[in-house]
Design an enzyme around this catalytic site. Sequence first.
Site, PDB file in Angstrom:
ATOM      1  N   CYS A   1      -7.669  -1.744 -27.465  1.00 56.58           N
ATOM      2  CA  CYS A   1      -8.855  -1.370 -28.233  1.00 56.58           C
ATOM      3  C   CYS A   1      -8.499  -1.277 -29.708  1.00 56.58           C
ATOM      4  CB  CYS A   1      -9.375  -0.023 -27.753  1.00 56.58           C
ATOM      5  SG  CYS A   1     -10.551  -0.175 -26.412  1.00 56.58           S
TER       6      CYS A   1
ATOM      7  N   LYS B   1      -6.694   5.617 -15.714  1.00 54.28           N
ATOM      8  CA  LYS B   1      -6.349   4.316 -16.323  1.00 54.28           C
ATOM      9  C   LYS B   1      -4.965   4.365 -16.946  1.00 54.28           C
ATOM     10  CE  LYS B   1      -7.921   3.314 -20.670  1.00 54.28           C
ATOM     11  NZ  LYS B   1      -6.856   2.948 -21.635  1.00 54.28           N
ATOM     12  N   ASN B   2      -4.721   5.392 -17.750  1.00 55.72           N
ATOM     13  CA  ASN B   2      -3.479   5.400 -18.536  1.00 55.72           C
ATOM     14  C   ASN B   2      -2.238   5.725 -17.713  1.00 55.72           C
ATOM     15  OD1 ASN B   2      -4.946   4.630 -20.707  1.00 55.72           O
ATOM     16  ND2 ASN B   2      -5.072   6.655 -21.657  1.00 55.72           N
TER      17      ASN B   2
ATOM     18  N   PRO C   1       0.751   0.025 -33.994  1.00 61.29           N
ATOM     19  CA  PRO C   1       2.075  -0.584 -33.981  1.00 61.29           C
ATOM     20  C   PRO C   1       2.817  -0.307 -32.664  1.00 61.29           C
ATOM     21  CG  PRO C   1       2.079   1.393 -35.337  1.00 61.29           C
ATOM     22  CD  PRO C   1       0.660   1.198 -34.870  1.00 61.29           C
ATOM     23  N   ILE C   2       3.880  -1.077 -32.426  1.00 67.75           N
ATOM     24  CA  ILE C   2       4.736  -0.787 -31.257  1.00 67.75           C
ATOM     25  C   ILE C   2       6.168  -0.527 -31.746  1.00 67.75           C
ATOM     26  CG2 ILE C   2       3.403  -1.948 -29.449  1.00 67.75           C
ATOM     27  CD1 ILE C   2       5.319  -4.356 -29.822  1.00 67.75           C
ATOM     28  N   ASP C   3       6.266  -0.071 -33.015  1.00 63.69           N
ATOM     29  CA  ASP C   3       7.598   0.133 -33.592  1.00 63.69           C
ATOM     30  C   ASP C   3       8.423   1.198 -32.860  1.00 63.69           C
ATOM     31  OD1 ASP C   3       5.603   1.801 -34.609  1.00 63.69           O
ATOM     32  OD2 ASP C   3       6.787   2.345 -36.360  1.00 63.69           O
TER      33      ASP C   3
HETATM   34  N1  EPU Z   1       2.529   4.995 -32.558  1.00 60.61           N
HETATM   35  C1  EPU Z   1       3.265   4.347 -33.523  1.00 60.61           C
HETATM   36  N2  EPU Z   1       4.170   3.426 -33.108  1.00 60.61           N
HETATM   37  C2  EPU Z   1       4.353   3.127 -31.782  1.00 60.61           C
HETATM   38  C3  EPU Z   1       3.598   3.809 -30.810  1.00 60.61           C
HETATM   39  C4  EPU Z   1       2.687   4.748 -31.238  1.00 60.61           C
HETATM   40  O1  EPU Z   1       3.116   4.572 -34.716  1.00 60.61           O
HETATM   41  O2  EPU Z   1       5.200   2.276 -31.469  1.00 60.61           O
HETATM   42  C5  EPU Z   1       1.547   6.001 -32.991  1.00 60.61           C
HETATM   43  C6  EPU Z   1       0.128   5.553 -32.665  1.00 60.61           C
HETATM   44  O3  EPU Z   1      -0.382   4.728 -33.692  1.00 60.61           O
HETATM   45  C7  EPU Z   1      -0.582   6.871 -32.546  1.00 60.61           C
HETATM   46  C8  EPU Z   1       0.466   7.785 -31.917  1.00 60.61           C
HETATM   47  O4  EPU Z   1       1.719   7.178 -32.206  1.00 60.61           O
HETATM   48  O5  EPU Z   1      -0.879   7.371 -33.833  1.00 60.61           O
HETATM   49  C9  EPU Z   1       0.346   7.991 -30.430  1.00 60.61           C
HETATM   50  O6  EPU Z   1       0.245   6.756 -29.765  1.00 60.61           O
HETATM   51  P1  EPU Z   1       0.698   6.565 -28.261  1.00 60.61           P
HETATM   52  O7  EPU Z   1       1.863   5.641 -28.259  1.00 60.61           O
HETATM   53  O8  EPU Z   1       0.848   7.878 -27.587  1.00 60.61           O
HETATM   54  O9  EPU Z   1      -0.533   5.825 -27.637  1.00 60.61           O
HETATM   55  P2  EPU Z   1      -0.532   4.529 -26.784  1.00 60.61           P
HETATM   56  O10 EPU Z   1       0.589   4.550 -25.805  1.00 60.61           O
HETATM   57  O11 EPU Z   1      -0.704   3.344 -27.648  1.00 60.61           O
HETATM   58  C10 EPU Z   1      -1.966   5.530 -24.867  1.00 60.61           C
HETATM   59  C11 EPU Z   1      -3.271   5.208 -24.246  1.00 60.61           C
HETATM   60  C12 EPU Z   1      -4.399   5.507 -25.199  1.00 60.61           C
HETATM   61  C13 EPU Z   1      -4.329   6.969 -25.610  1.00 60.61           C
HETATM   62  C14 EPU Z   1      -2.944   7.316 -26.157  1.00 60.61           C
HETATM   63  C15 EPU Z   1      -2.756   8.803 -26.440  1.00 60.61           C
HETATM   64  C16 EPU Z   1      -2.670   3.394 -22.780  1.00 60.61           C
HETATM   65  C17 EPU Z   1      -2.735   1.952 -22.472  1.00 60.61           C
HETATM   66  N3  EPU Z   1      -3.285   3.803 -23.872  1.00 60.61           N
HETATM   67  O12 EPU Z   1      -1.878   4.695 -26.010  1.00 60.61           O
HETATM   68  O13 EPU Z   1      -5.591   5.276 -24.487  1.00 60.61           O
HETATM   69  O14 EPU Z   1      -5.286   7.209 -26.597  1.00 60.61           O
HETATM   70  O15 EPU Z   1      -1.928   6.917 -25.230  1.00 60.61           O
HETATM   71  O16 EPU Z   1      -2.916   9.549 -25.280  1.00 60.61           O
HETATM   72  O17 EPU Z   1      -2.101   4.162 -22.024  1.00 60.61           O
HETATM   73  C18 EPU Z   1      -7.928   5.136 -24.323  1.00 60.61           C
HETATM   74  O18 EPU Z   1      -7.785   5.353 -23.114  1.00 60.61           O
HETATM   75  O19 EPU Z   1      -9.046   5.140 -24.899  1.00 60.61           O
HETATM   76  C19 EPU Z   1      -6.738   4.884 -25.128  1.00 60.61           C
HETATM   77  C20 EPU Z   1      -6.787   4.374 -26.338  1.00 60.61           C
END
Ligand code: EPU
Length: 412
Positions: A114, A21-22, A120-122
């Site tokens: 989820c 998925k990811n 955040p997306i900062d």
């Molecule tokens: N974070 C920030 N700011 C940001 C981006 C991330 O503070 O702009 C923090 C997050 O809050 C978290 C950490 O950085 O504490 C890591 O987040 P990451 O960006 O790696 O996660 P993501 O891209 O939002 C993807 C997957 C998640 C998976 C994580 C970690 C997708 C759509 N989602 O999320 O998948 O847990 O990477 O591997 O690819 C799942 O499949 O159940 C799921 C939640």
Amino acid sequence: MIMKVTKTNRILGDIYISGSKNAALPCICCALLTKQKVILQNIPDIEDVRNLLIIIKKLGVKVKRQNNEIILSSKHLKSEVMNEVVSKLRGSYYLMGVLLARTSKVRMLYPGGCNLGERPIDYHLSGFEQLGFKVTKEKEFIEIKAEQKEGGIVTFPDISLGATINVIFAAVLLKGITIINNPSLEPEVLCVINMLTKMGANIKVEDQQVIIVGVKKLTGTTHQNIYDRIEAGSYMLLAGVVPNSRVVLHNANLEHLELIITVLRKMGIKITKNQDSLVVEGTNKIHKANILIGPYPFFPTDLQQILTVVLTKASGTSTIEDPVFPSRIAHLKELRKMGAYVYEDKGIIYIKESKIKSAKVQATDLRCAFGLIVAGAIANGNTYIKDIDYLFRGYEKPIEKLKAIGINVQII
Ligand code: EPU
């Protein structure tokens, strides 16, 4: 939607792991970086993918789908992503990077996903700003514009899978060199880099940096998505906690699963590696464990909730620390309804040996949904899981796969 799960004494059979998925979500968005035709293989038929396809069709992308293959053609792209489906999945954020590269601007609703606490997306936005893009945050939407078109240096404060891929997308067609410091180098990121390289991008991974030399254009390609290590880990945990079970996993990528296999073996679950399959045998003697979650190659956060369920069968007290998503703990309340002695204190999840009994519970997110199915399979009687819809966001054909190994599940 409610799912009824009945106690299972033994599970036997074969599971065919689906595409990740990811990795599928960014690969689909990556295809939009070229006007030419892109063929993607091994794309799972899951809710998140279906929603992403709805969004990109509205952007002007021609999509043909046959089973797990998708053909995408993105000759003309709009730069506005104001469809409310965006708020249904987190992976829609990849359209920011892609549209910046293709149309130099993007206006988009905030992405959803989820509920794992604050998401955040900062890092994404700051990454774009470090590249010189102008980011404006309105209440309902974000607008990003290219003020100049040269690469630069992006340094992330922490490792983020999504932000790394998004900045790669935004940078790949910029002039000059972009260097990303502290990137995520998870298998899903490498899958996307591999796809981009086939499309003509010039990207190197060196000493914990991603180095992108901008190219003028990208071409079409055929790319096979990697297999889903989290789906594999989910079924491994399920098979491991039901005594006398024997499940053969096909398509599992052993390299991606190395640490998961090591941890599960230490917990007493027998795992045998064959040439192209993995055999998992369930035990009635799970050993306690202390697990630290982290980005790959650490134990993945996406298996934390399912691991919590399995560790309720271990003698003594186990702990899990998840600094990636410390708020991903809504499953604990549901598990307590089933008699589990689980709680969180100062960022650590404590799990004591418990007798799990059936109950009426509620899925709060994708992985919680799978975790509750595992709990239902080991609890006496019938467990009813409300809001099981979450499961279909990220697991392909879960009902068919669970039934194929003898788990008695039913949507009622
Ligand atoms: N974070 C920030 N700011 C940001 C981006 C991330 O503070 O702009 C923090 C997050 O809050 C978290 C950490 O950085 O504490 C890591 O987040 P990451 O960006 O790696 O996660 P993501 O891209 O939002 C993807 C997957 C998640 C998976 C994580 C970690 C997708 C759509 N989602 O999320 O998948 O847990 O990477 O591997 O690819 C799942 O499949 O159940 C799921 C939640």
